[in-house]
Design an enzyme around this catalytic site. Structure first.
Site, PDB file in Angstrom:
ATOM      1  CD  GLN A 113      81.455  64.705  57.625  1.00  0.00           C
ATOM      2  OE1 GLN A 113      80.562  65.312  58.188  1.00  0.00           O
ATOM      3  NE2 GLN A 113      82.416  65.314  56.973  1.00  0.00           N
ATOM      4  CG  HIS A 146      71.765  61.145  53.048  1.00  0.00           C
ATOM      5  ND1 HIS A 146      70.527  61.736  53.207  1.00  0.00           N
ATOM      6  CD2 HIS A 146      72.650  62.153  52.893  1.00  0.00           C
ATOM      7  CE1 HIS A 146      70.667  63.034  53.158  1.00  0.00           C
ATOM      8  NE2 HIS A 146      71.936  63.323  52.962  1.00  0.00           N
ATOM      9  CE  LYS A 208      63.800  76.902  51.374  1.00  0.00           C
ATOM     10  NZ  LYS A 208      65.023  76.488  51.970  1.00  0.00           N
ATOM     11  CG  ASP A 234      63.039  63.425  53.721  1.00  0.00           C
ATOM     12  OD1 ASP A 234      63.750  62.994  52.786  1.00  0.00           O
ATOM     13  OD2 ASP A 234      63.243  64.518  54.278  1.00  0.00           O
ATOM     14  CB  THR A 239      66.523  67.819  64.051  1.00  0.00           C
ATOM     15  OG1 THR A 239      66.216  68.393  62.763  1.00  0.00           O
ATOM     16  CG2 THR A 239      68.019  67.627  64.184  1.00  0.00           C
ATOM     17  N   GLY A 241      63.284  68.986  61.809  1.00  0.00           N
ATOM     18  CA  GLY A 241      63.206  70.352  61.277  1.00  0.00           C
ATOM     19  C   GLY A 241      62.584  70.424  59.885  1.00  0.00           C
TER      20      GLY A 241
HETATM   21  C1  R5P Z   1      68.080  65.529  53.710  1.00  0.00           C
HETATM   22  O1  R5P Z   1      68.723  65.519  52.680  1.00  0.00           O
HETATM   23  C2  R5P Z   1      67.332  64.334  54.164  1.00  0.00           C
HETATM   24  O2  R5P Z   1      66.673  63.714  53.099  1.00  0.00           O
HETATM   25  C3  R5P Z   1      66.333  64.674  55.255  1.00  0.00           C
HETATM   26  O3  R5P Z   1      65.420  65.614  54.734  1.00  0.00           O
HETATM   27  C4  R5P Z   1      67.028  65.253  56.449  1.00  0.00           C
HETATM   28  O4  R5P Z   1      68.105  64.437  56.845  1.00  0.00           O
HETATM   29  C5  R5P Z   1      66.041  65.377  57.590  1.00  0.00           C
HETATM   30  O5  R5P Z   1      66.714  65.903  58.680  1.00  0.00           O
HETATM   31  P1  R5P Z   1      65.939  66.691  59.793  1.00  0.00           P
HETATM   32  O6  R5P Z   1      64.843  65.820  60.317  1.00  0.00           O
HETATM   33  O7  R5P Z   1      67.012  66.963  60.839  1.00  0.00           O
HETATM   34  O8  R5P Z   1      65.412  67.966  59.203  1.00  0.00           O
END
Ligand code: R5P
Length: 311
Positions: A113, A146, A208, A234, A239, A241
């Site tokens: 946020q 982040h 993409k 990452d 989550t 996702g």
């Molecule tokens: C996005 O910008 C971050 O680097 C991660 O890819 C993201 O926070 C991952 O979130 P989730 O596991 O909910 O897809």
């Protein structure tokens, strides 16, 4: 750019030179102990309890006057409680006469946020940065934040370290076949590049491409992953996702073994189970958040960063 302490060119220089001790926050007990061990300094476990009305009680039962106090506390779930504990520890240390207070917040909660996405929203991470500073931190260390821009919210010296070289070193022990380190999007490419450099693996990211107004193709930008072991890297897996979608794409493209690696294993709900069910062989994470996937410790980069500030 995050500071890679494994790269000596990236050294920061902050003068200090006082006796040092590490205070462990309840969210980072193992990490705090590893940092104290690496720094060869005392570890202080504060006395803590909860008042009947839910408020937090904390006591640092040790003389800290004139010392360099390093408070280690991630602000992962329960983020609000962990933040309050961090503020109390920083303020108590300062108020008890610590000469220097370093806040080590390996996972900085609320970092997502970082903007006002809708009118009227609180920019929560900015508030947290102000409070960390106001509570008594003289400097802040965090890991793979982040968005690097968040660091600009601090008026005190604030450093973003990276765990990617440590993750890369761990990956190098897995005996991967013809490995590719893959970022799930272009934003995470720098992480993949840094981890891959540790074991001279290839790296790439998922891109993409819009084919028609209704059709989108997603795949590695440059490389063919067929028959190769792939590690999706990452900063955060929350989550799951993002990683699950990447696993599906890689499987369709014939990847051999697939691993998911990240600095911060937020892994909400049954994210871990779903990632493994999607086809990941393992989830490899660090102890910025203490979790069963935390097989890599960031203690060496934190200790080195603290040490470089205290020659
Ligand atoms: C996005 O910008 C971050 O680097 C991660 O890819 C993201 O926070 C991952 O979130 P989730 O596991 O909910 O897809």
């Amino acid at each position: 750019m995050p500071i890679d302490i494994l790269n000596p060119l990236a050294k920061r220089v902050v003068a200090s030179g006082d006796a040092m001790l590490v205070i462990s926050g309840s969210a980072s007990r193992k990490l705090a102990s590893r940092v104290a061990q690496a720094l060869r300094c005392p570890l202080v476990e504060p006395e803590r309890s909860t008042f009947p009305d839910g408020e937090s009680y904390l006591r640092i039962d040790r003389e800290v006057k004139g010392e360099h106090v390093v408070v280690v506390q991630s602000t992962c779930r329960p983020a609000n409680d962990n933040y309050i504990e961090l503020f109390l520890l920083l303020d108590a240390a300062k108020d008890l006469g610590a000469k220097q207070v370093t806040a080590v917040v390996p996972y900085l909660g609320y970092a997502r946020q970082d903007k006002r996405f809708k009118p009227g929203e609180a920019v929560s991470v900015r508030t947290m940065c102000k409070l960390i500073e106001r509570a008594g931190a003289d400097e802040l260390l965090t890991v793979d934040i982040h968005e690097e821009e968040i660091m600009a919210n601090f008026a005190i010296p604030a450093y973003n370290l990276t765990a990617m070289s440590l993750l890369g070193r761990h990956l190098s022990t897995l005996e991967l076949r013809d490995p590719v380190v893959l970022a799930p999007d272009q934003g995470a490419l720098r992480h993949a590049r840094r981890a891959a450099a540790e074991f001279m693996a290839d790296h790439d990211y998922l891109e993409k491409t819009r084919l028609t107004s209704t059709k989108v193709k997603v795949g590695p930008k440059r490389l063919n992953v067929a028959g190769r072991d792939v590690v999706i890297v990452d900063d955060i897996i929350s989550t799951g996702g993002t990683v699950i979608e990447a696993i599906r794409i890689l499987k369709r493209q014939g990847a051999r073994r697939i691993y998911a690696a990240c600095t911060h294993p937020v892994l909400v709900g049954d994210a871990m189970r779903r990632i493994l069910a999607a086809g990941a062989r393992a989830i490899i994470a660090t102890d910025t958040i203490e979790h069963k996937t935390s097989v890599v410790s960031v203690a060496p980069v934190i200790a080195e960063a603290v040490r470089q500030g205290s020659p």
